[in-house]
Design a protein around this motif. Structure first.
Motif, PDB file in Angstrom:
ATOM      1  N   VAL A   1      50.142  33.832  42.912  1.00 54.63           N
ATOM      2  CA  VAL A   1      49.619  34.022  41.555  1.00 54.63           C
ATOM      3  C   VAL A   1      50.131  35.369  41.071  1.00 54.63           C
ATOM      4  N   ILE A   2      50.816  35.347  39.931  1.00 58.01           N
ATOM      5  CA  ILE A   2      51.331  36.566  39.326  1.00 58.01           C
ATOM      6  C   ILE A   2      50.587  36.779  38.015  1.00 58.01           C
ATOM      7  N   THR A   3      50.072  37.991  37.823  1.00 59.03           N
ATOM      8  CA  THR A   3      49.377  38.316  36.578  1.00 59.03           C
ATOM      9  C   THR A   3      50.098  39.466  35.882  1.00 59.03           C
ATOM     10  N   TRP A   4      50.090  39.430  34.557  1.00 60.72           N
ATOM     11  CA  TRP A   4      50.665  40.481  33.733  1.00 60.72           C
ATOM     12  C   TRP A   4      49.527  41.155  32.978  1.00 60.72           C
ATOM     13  N   TRP A   5      49.531  42.496  32.989  1.00 60.07           N
ATOM     14  CA  TRP A   5      48.473  43.275  32.334  1.00 60.07           C
ATOM     15  C   TRP A   5      49.094  44.290  31.392  1.00 60.07           C
ATOM     16  N   ASP A   6      48.410  44.587  30.323  1.00 55.56           N
ATOM     17  CA  ASP A   6      48.798  45.666  29.421  1.00 55.56           C
ATOM     18  C   ASP A   6      48.010  46.898  29.859  1.00 55.56           C
ATOM     19  N   ALA A   7      48.523  47.565  30.901  1.00 54.66           N
ATOM     20  CA  ALA A   7      47.811  48.705  31.474  1.00 54.66           C
ATOM     21  C   ALA A   7      48.793  49.587  32.237  1.00 54.66           C
ATOM     22  N   GLU A   8      48.393  50.837  32.424  1.00 53.37           N
ATOM     23  CA  GLU A   8      49.195  51.758  33.229  1.00 53.37           C
ATOM     24  C   GLU A   8      49.158  51.300  34.682  1.00 53.37           C
ATOM     25  N   TYR A   9      50.164  51.688  35.454  1.00 53.46           N
ATOM     26  CA  TYR A   9      50.293  51.251  36.848  1.00 53.46           C
ATOM     27  C   TYR A   9      49.054  51.577  37.682  1.00 53.46           C
ATOM     28  N   ASP A  10      48.461  52.744  37.481  1.00 54.79           N
ATOM     29  CA  ASP A  10      47.337  53.169  38.316  1.00 54.79           C
ATOM     30  C   ASP A  10      45.965  52.755  37.766  1.00 54.79           C
ATOM     31  N   THR A  11      45.939  51.923  36.729  1.00 53.87           N
ATOM     32  CA  THR A  11      44.680  51.442  36.172  1.00 53.87           C
ATOM     33  C   THR A  11      44.000  50.496  37.156  1.00 53.87           C
ATOM     34  N   GLU A  12      42.696  50.635  37.304  1.00 49.20           N
ATOM     35  CA  GLU A  12      41.919  49.726  38.146  1.00 49.20           C
ATOM     36  C   GLU A  12      41.861  48.354  37.454  1.00 49.20           C
ATOM     37  N   LEU A  13      42.358  47.325  38.140  1.00 47.67           N
ATOM     38  CA  LEU A  13      42.401  45.978  37.566  1.00 47.67           C
ATOM     39  C   LEU A  13      41.694  44.988  38.493  1.00 47.67           C
ATOM     40  N   PRO A  14      41.105  43.943  37.932  1.00 44.32           N
ATOM     41  CA  PRO A  14      40.465  42.940  38.784  1.00 44.32           C
ATOM     42  C   PRO A  14      41.504  42.134  39.546  1.00 44.32           C
ATOM     43  N   GLU A  15      41.109  41.663  40.716  1.00 40.37           N
ATOM     44  CA  GLU A  15      42.015  40.870  41.544  1.00 40.37           C
ATOM     45  C   GLU A  15      41.329  39.587  41.984  1.00 40.37           C
ATOM     46  N   LEU A  16      42.124  38.579  42.265  1.00 37.65           N
ATOM     47  CA  LEU A  16      41.560  37.357  42.823  1.00 37.65           C
ATOM     48  C   LEU A  16      40.956  37.679  44.190  1.00 37.65           C
ATOM     49  N   PRO A  17      39.856  37.043  44.531  1.00 35.74           N
ATOM     50  CA  PRO A  17      39.208  37.316  45.812  1.00 35.74           C
ATOM     51  C   PRO A  17      39.918  36.629  46.971  1.00 35.74           C
ATOM     52  N   GLU A  18      39.402  36.856  48.157  1.00 36.07           N
ATOM     53  CA  GLU A  18      39.854  36.151  49.348  1.00 36.07           C
ATOM     54  C   GLU A  18      39.230  34.752  49.324  1.00 36.07           C
ATOM     55  N   PRO A  19      40.004  33.710  49.563  1.00 36.90           N
ATOM     56  CA  PRO A  19      39.415  32.376  49.670  1.00 36.90           C
ATOM     57  C   PRO A  19      38.616  32.258  50.971  1.00 36.90           C
ATOM     58  N   ASP A  20      37.841  31.219  51.055  1.00 38.86           N
ATOM     59  CA  ASP A  20      37.093  30.923  52.265  1.00 38.86           C
ATOM     60  C   ASP A  20      38.039  30.912  53.458  1.00 38.86           C
ATOM     61  N   GLY A  21      37.628  31.516  54.560  1.00 40.57           N
ATOM     62  CA  GLY A  21      38.468  31.611  55.752  1.00 40.57           C
ATOM     63  C   GLY A  21      38.900  30.278  56.319  1.00 40.57           C
ATOM     64  N   GLU A  22      38.185  29.203  56.009  1.00 45.69           N
ATOM     65  CA  GLU A  22      38.566  27.885  56.502  1.00 45.69           C
ATOM     66  C   GLU A  22      39.685  27.262  55.665  1.00 45.69           C
ATOM     67  N   LEU A  23      39.996  27.879  54.521  1.00 48.07           N
ATOM     68  CA  LEU A  23      41.036  27.358  53.637  1.00 48.07           C
ATOM     69  C   LEU A  23      42.390  28.023  53.891  1.00 48.07           C
ATOM     70  N   VAL A  24      42.375  29.262  54.368  1.00 51.54           N
ATOM     71  CA  VAL A  24      43.619  30.009  54.562  1.00 51.54           C
ATOM     72  C   VAL A  24      43.877  30.333  56.034  1.00 51.54           C
ATOM     73  N   MET A  25      45.164  30.541  56.340  1.00 50.86           N
ATOM     74  CA  MET A  25      45.571  30.841  57.716  1.00 50.86           C
ATOM     75  C   MET A  25      45.487  32.326  58.054  1.00 50.86           C
ATOM     76  N   ARG A  26      45.526  33.163  57.031  1.00 53.81           N
ATOM     77  CA  ARG A  26      45.539  34.613  57.248  1.00 53.81           C
ATOM     78  C   ARG A  26      44.994  35.290  55.995  1.00 53.81           C
ATOM     79  N   ALA A  27      44.814  36.570  56.079  1.00 53.97           N
ATOM     80  CA  ALA A  27      44.335  37.325  54.916  1.00 53.97           C
ATOM     81  C   ALA A  27      45.348  37.231  53.780  1.00 53.97           C
ATOM     82  N   VAL A  28      44.844  37.311  52.573  1.00 58.19           N
ATOM     83  CA  VAL A  28      45.679  37.295  51.365  1.00 58.19           C
ATOM     84  C   VAL A  28      46.550  38.544  51.344  1.00 58.19           C
ATOM     85  N   HIS A  29      47.774  38.404  50.830  1.00 57.79           N
ATOM     86  CA  HIS A  29      48.662  39.552  50.608  1.00 57.79           C
ATOM     87  C   HIS A  29      48.623  39.866  49.122  1.00 57.79           C
TER      88      HIS A  29
END
Length: 79
Positions: free
Chosen positions: A42-70
């Motif tokens: 998932v790629i998101t585009w924001w109108d913000a400075e690089y160091d601005t605090e932005l929301p991120e997608l959470p980690e899915p349920d551990g039973e759905l993924v093989m490893r931690a999200v990158h």
């Protein structure tokens, strides 16, 4: 940029999960991609400075993924 690898055979479920996620603020654009080995990007585009605090997608349920999200953050340098 958010990337996760689903448990084998659950890539479509992970993609559906990612599409359902809502953020407290909406990006200018959000694009969903998939790749072999049940990967979802998932790629998101924001109108913000690089160091601005932005929301991120959470980690899915551990039973759905093989490893931690990158997660990676980039800034545009033009075309």
């Amino acid at each position: 940029m958010w990337e996760a690898r689903a448990v084998p055979g659950r890539g479509a479920e992970l993609l559906a999960w990612a599409r359902e996620q809502r953020l407290p603020a909406e990006p200018l654009r959000r694009e969903f991609l998939r790749a072999p080995q049940d990967r979802v990007l998932v790629i998101t585009w924001w109108d913000a400075e690089y160091d601005t605090e932005l929301p991120e997608l959470p980690e899915p349920d551990g039973e759905l993924v093989m490893r931690a999200v990158h997660r990676w953050r980039f800034e545009s340098v033009g075309e």
